[in-house]
Design an enzyme around this catalytic site. Structure first.
Site, PDB file in Angstrom:
ATOM      1  N   SER A  58       0.729  -1.448   0.208  1.00 48.40           N
ATOM      2  CA  SER A  58      -0.111  -0.134   0.031  1.00 48.40           C
ATOM      3  C   SER A  58       0.977   1.286  -0.079  1.00 48.40           C
ATOM      4  O   SER A  58       1.421   1.490  -0.741  1.00 48.40           O
ATOM      5  CB  SER A  58      -0.843  -0.292   0.569  1.00 48.40           C
ATOM      6  OG  SER A  58      -1.688   1.059   1.547  1.00 48.40           O
ATOM      7  N   GLU A 372     -12.825   5.935   6.374  1.00 50.98           N
ATOM      8  CA  GLU A 372     -11.838   6.167   7.144  1.00 50.98           C
ATOM      9  C   GLU A 372     -11.703   7.145   7.185  1.00 50.98           C
ATOM     10  O   GLU A 372     -11.681   7.749   5.626  1.00 50.98           O
ATOM     11  CB  GLU A 372     -10.866   5.668   7.727  1.00 50.98           C
ATOM     12  CG  GLU A 372     -11.375   4.102   7.954  1.00 50.98           C
ATOM     13  CD  GLU A 372     -10.065   2.900   8.968  1.00 50.98           C
ATOM     14  OE1 GLU A 372     -10.390   2.451  10.157  1.00 50.98           O
ATOM     15  OE2 GLU A 372      -9.365   2.783   7.974  1.00 50.98           O
ATOM     16  N   SER A 499      -1.915   2.144  18.386  1.00 45.78           N
ATOM     17  CA  SER A 499      -1.869   1.328  17.379  1.00 45.78           C
ATOM     18  C   SER A 499      -1.740  -0.396  17.135  1.00 45.78           C
ATOM     19  O   SER A 499      -1.295  -0.470  18.014  1.00 45.78           O
ATOM     20  CB  SER A 499      -0.438   2.276  16.845  1.00 45.78           C
ATOM     21  OG  SER A 499      -0.930   1.741  15.635  1.00 45.78           O
ATOM     22  N   GLY A 500      -2.279  -0.101  15.955  1.00 49.65           N
ATOM     23  CA  GLY A 500      -2.638  -2.350  15.930  1.00 49.65           C
ATOM     24  C   GLY A 500      -1.670  -1.828  14.613  1.00 49.65           C
ATOM     25  O   GLY A 500      -0.910  -3.025  14.584  1.00 49.65           O
ATOM     26  N   THR A 501      -0.885  -0.739  13.969  1.00 48.09           N
ATOM     27  CA  THR A 501       0.409  -1.526  13.387  1.00 48.09           C
ATOM     28  C   THR A 501       1.481  -1.049  13.413  1.00 48.09           C
ATOM     29  O   THR A 501       2.812  -1.584  12.788  1.00 48.09           O
ATOM     30  CB  THR A 501       0.023  -0.371  11.809  1.00 48.09           C
ATOM     31  OG1 THR A 501       0.062   0.370  12.310  1.00 48.09           O
ATOM     32  CG2 THR A 501      -1.225  -0.764  11.028  1.00 48.09           C
ATOM     33  N   ARG A 506      -1.487   6.618  19.946  1.00 46.71           N
ATOM     34  CA  ARG A 506      -2.181   7.355  19.099  1.00 46.71           C
ATOM     35  C   ARG A 506      -3.318   8.591  19.765  1.00 46.71           C
ATOM     36  O   ARG A 506      -3.890   7.692  20.883  1.00 46.71           O
ATOM     37  CB  ARG A 506      -2.757   7.178  17.874  1.00 46.71           C
ATOM     38  CG  ARG A 506      -2.574   6.008  16.803  1.00 46.71           C
ATOM     39  CD  ARG A 506      -2.339   6.257  16.180  1.00 46.71           C
ATOM     40  NE  ARG A 506      -2.036   5.214  14.676  1.00 46.71           N
ATOM     41  CZ  ARG A 506      -0.393   5.166  14.493  1.00 46.71           C
ATOM     42  NH1 ARG A 506       0.436   6.725  14.947  1.00 46.71           N
ATOM     43  NH2 ARG A 506       0.049   4.568  13.542  1.00 46.71           N
TER      44      ARG A 506
HETATM   45  C1  16G Z   1      -4.402  -0.083   8.967  1.00 49.50           C
HETATM   46  C2  16G Z   1      -5.927  -0.622   7.913  1.00 49.50           C
HETATM   47  C3  16G Z   1      -6.514   1.180   8.186  1.00 49.50           C
HETATM   48  C4  16G Z   1      -6.722   1.613   9.571  1.00 49.50           C
HETATM   49  C5  16G Z   1      -4.851   1.938  10.000  1.00 49.50           C
HETATM   50  C6  16G Z   1      -5.060   2.135  11.849  1.00 49.50           C
HETATM   51  C7  16G Z   1      -7.553  -2.312   6.422  1.00 49.50           C
HETATM   52  C8  16G Z   1      -7.213  -2.232   5.887  1.00 49.50           C
HETATM   53  N1  16G Z   1      -5.849  -0.818   6.732  1.00 49.50           N
HETATM   54  O1  16G Z   1      -3.828   0.389   7.850  1.00 49.50           O
HETATM   55  O2  16G Z   1      -7.496   1.065   7.515  1.00 49.50           O
HETATM   56  O3  16G Z   1      -7.052   3.051   9.364  1.00 49.50           O
HETATM   57  O4  16G Z   1      -4.432   0.247  10.398  1.00 49.50           O
HETATM   58  O5  16G Z   1      -3.804   1.854  11.974  1.00 49.50           O
HETATM   59  O6  16G Z   1      -8.141  -2.299   7.865  1.00 49.50           O
HETATM   60  P1  16G Z   1      -3.229   2.170  13.619  1.00 49.50           P
HETATM   61  O7  16G Z   1      -3.962   1.059  14.418  1.00 49.50           O
HETATM   62  O8  16G Z   1      -1.585   1.846  13.743  1.00 49.50           O
HETATM   63  O9  16G Z   1      -3.462   3.673  14.156  1.00 49.50           O
HETATM   64 MG    MG Z   2      -4.272   0.737   0.803  1.00 48.23          MG
END
Ligand code: 16G
Ligand code: MG
Length: 534
Positions: A58, A372, A499-501, A506
């Site tokens: 992405s 979103e 954060s989930g990523t 946050r």
């Molecule tokens: C992922 C999600 C996105 C969300 C982001 C939040 C999908 C395909 N992607 O990239 O929608 O806004 O995580 O990230 O679901 P964070 O948990 O780090 O804030």
């Molecule tokens: Mg994308």
């Protein structure tokens, strides 16, 4: 053993998260091989339905890559399967992998049928190497597969759904890239018949796969000289891999709140940006005073809801026959939520962050609009809604025109997942119908000033959010402190979530003025540091 060619790197721990697996591309070979096994297993579990696999990272930098699974109707992988993905990719030896896989075959009650898988990738240099790993995994699992080569993520979702609905009453379209262009172009032409597009739109394609795909799509649209939409494609260089997402794209624009330097937009010119795999869309313009105006996912959502609710009324449907609702996350600007509930009089549901959560809630309406704030989203029409829309008998020529447009919208909008190309055409269509420039769109409501912070702490997992991430259940006492700080500001609102990523927390704040939003951010950040490092 086939897996021996793709050994797991060291003691790396993998996790299938909200966006599948995503990391530096050179760590991914073993992961992608095993995702091949898993895709085959998922197909077997669903009695031979076709599963999609998309190789993309992405909006991440060019050196990264990623992989995610697509379920038969084009949705994201069912969340109960994420743990299987995690288990398989973490098996440390070939023997352990075989055992894990064999156990999963039993645990998931997989059928003894030939698995079917389709896959595609974005333009990253590592893509073809990872495809080889995927194919090895698919072959090891005895799967039939089809390589769609380069596609946008939403195109792969589209193709997957087309294959699985072929010949059924819910047939979604021709399962080819051309079929996708034809379906969208036909719908767009019908819905925009007789409407005038307001000048040229600049589309920044993040130097990703959206560039060549949009260029290809334009061939299916009427020429500008005949009143067709005038699209100027910029940042569509996929030859130099380093340019992907660099100083351009939806994420750049949203995060930096400015236009990509390379877009050379004139004042008041309508612009939009896709992300690297074309599933996110952000609009913007620079006004005559050189002020930058961002039209993010909340704006796409409010404009779509406004247009669809008018259309439904004009086509002669009583409100209870087609219930429209909007799904947002806590990041949605408070002003957008107020606009939807107070002005449009439509229900709003707030969910956890992550597309799958929004998508799921949107299925609860006849017409569910979800976006979103970051620009990922779409509109879902329930089966009942589609039946009503296609069977409706208009009572006047005006109702007929509205109904034709509404029907075309159901074809134009990619209902499998957020799709930047499809969303852009939908927005362009709405603006043409309304005779609006982005200025009128921007004036529908005024965003509350807001700030987004990122705080690194010792342990982010102590922050446990509830109530669609609007409140903290833990650490004990912290929510009361936030409430107290927020209460001191007019139109104040704030939330904290892990954060989930990323390994970070946050913090989002909103208030009547920018300085108050900033002050709130600083004060809450101090508290997050204090709790998170205890
Ligand atoms: C992922 C999600 C996105 C969300 C982001 C939040 C999908 C395909 N992607 O990239 O929608 O806004 O995580 O990230 O679901 P964070 O948990 O780090 O804030
Ligand atoms: Mg994308």
């Amino acid at each position: 053993m086939a897996s021996a060619q793709f050994p797991k790197p060291g003691d790396h721990q993998f996790q299938y998260g909200t966006a599948g697996f995503r990391m530096k591309a050179d760590l991914l070979d073993s992961v992608v091989f095993r995702v091949g096994l898993l895709a085959a297993l998922r197909s077997r579990r669903l009695n031979g339905s076709t599963i999609g696999v998309m190789i993309t990272a992405s909006h991440n930098p060019p050196a990264d890559n990623g992989v995610k699974l697509v379920d038969p109707m084009g949705e994201m992988l069912e969340s109960s399967w994420e743990k299987y993905a995690t288990n398989l990719t973490n098996a440390s030896t070939d023997e352990e992998l075989v055992t894990t896989y064999t156990n999963l075959v039993k645990e998931t009650h997989a059928f003894d049928v030939t698995p079917k898988v389709v896959f595609a990738r974005d333009t990253r240099a590592s893509g073809s190497r990872l495809v080889a790993a995927l194919v090895a995994g698919l072959e090891a699992a005895g799967a039939e597969y089809q390589d769609y080569k380069l596609l946008t993520t939403p195109q792969l979702h589209y193709v997957t759904r087309c294959i699985n609905t072929k010949g059924s009453p819910h047939a979604y379209g021709e399962a080819t890239e051309e079929g996708y262009y034809q379906k969208l172009a036909t719908a767009f032409k019908t819905a925009s018949a007789g409407k005038k597009f307001h000048g040229e739109i600049i589309v920044d394609c993040a130097n990703g796969v959206g560039g060549p795909k949009l260029q290809q799509f334009l061939k299916y649209l009427p020429p500008v000289a005949e009143g067709g939409i005038n699209i100027r494609v910029v940042n569509d260089d996929v030859v130099q891999p380093d340019r992907l997402n660099y100083n351009c794209g939806a994420d750049y624009v949203k995060t930096n709140q400015r236009a990509p330097p390379s877009s050379h937009a004139e004042k008041m010119q309508r612009c939009c940006s896709l992300d690297g795999d074309a599933d996110r869309l952000i609009y913007y313009f620079i006004d005559n005073d050189d002020t930058f105006h961002l039209l993010d996912g909340d704006r796409l959502s409010t404009l779509a809801a406004l247009f669809l609710s008018d259309l439904v009324k004009s086509a002669g449907f009583p409100a209870e026959k087609l219930r429209i609702g909007v799904v947002q996350t806590a990041y949605a600007n408070g002003a957008s939520t107020e606009y939807i509930t107070e002005r449009l009089k439509l229900p709003v549901i707030c969910t956890n962050t992550g597309v799958k959560h929004l998508h799921h809630e949107a299925t609860k309406f006849d017409i569910g609009v979800y976006f979103e704030a970051n620009g990922h989203g779409t509109v879902l029409f329930s089966d009942v809604a589609l039946k009503r829309i296609w069977k409706h008998e208009p009572q006047s020529p005006a109702q007929k025109i509205a109904l034709d447009t509404l029907q075309a919208c159901t074809q134009l909008i990619n209902q499998t997942v957020g799709d930047a190309i499809s969303d852009m055409l939908f927005i362009e269509l709405i603006l043409a119908h309304k005779g609006w420039s982005p200025k009128e769109w921007d004036l529908t409501y005024k965003d509350l000033p807001n700030r987004l912070g990122r705080v690194e702490v010792r342990d982010r997992n102590i922050f446990v959010a509830i109530d669609a991430e609007r409140k903290l259940a833990e650490p004990m006492g912290m929510q009361a402190e936030i409430d107290n700080l927020v209460g001191k500001h007019k139109s104040g609102r704030a939330f904290v979530r892990a954060s989930g990523t990323e390994d970070a927390v946050r913090v989002y704040t909103e208030a009547a003025t920018r300085s108050e939003a900033e002050e709130l951010l600083q004060k809450i950040t101090v508290r997050v540091r204090e709790y998170g490092n205890r």
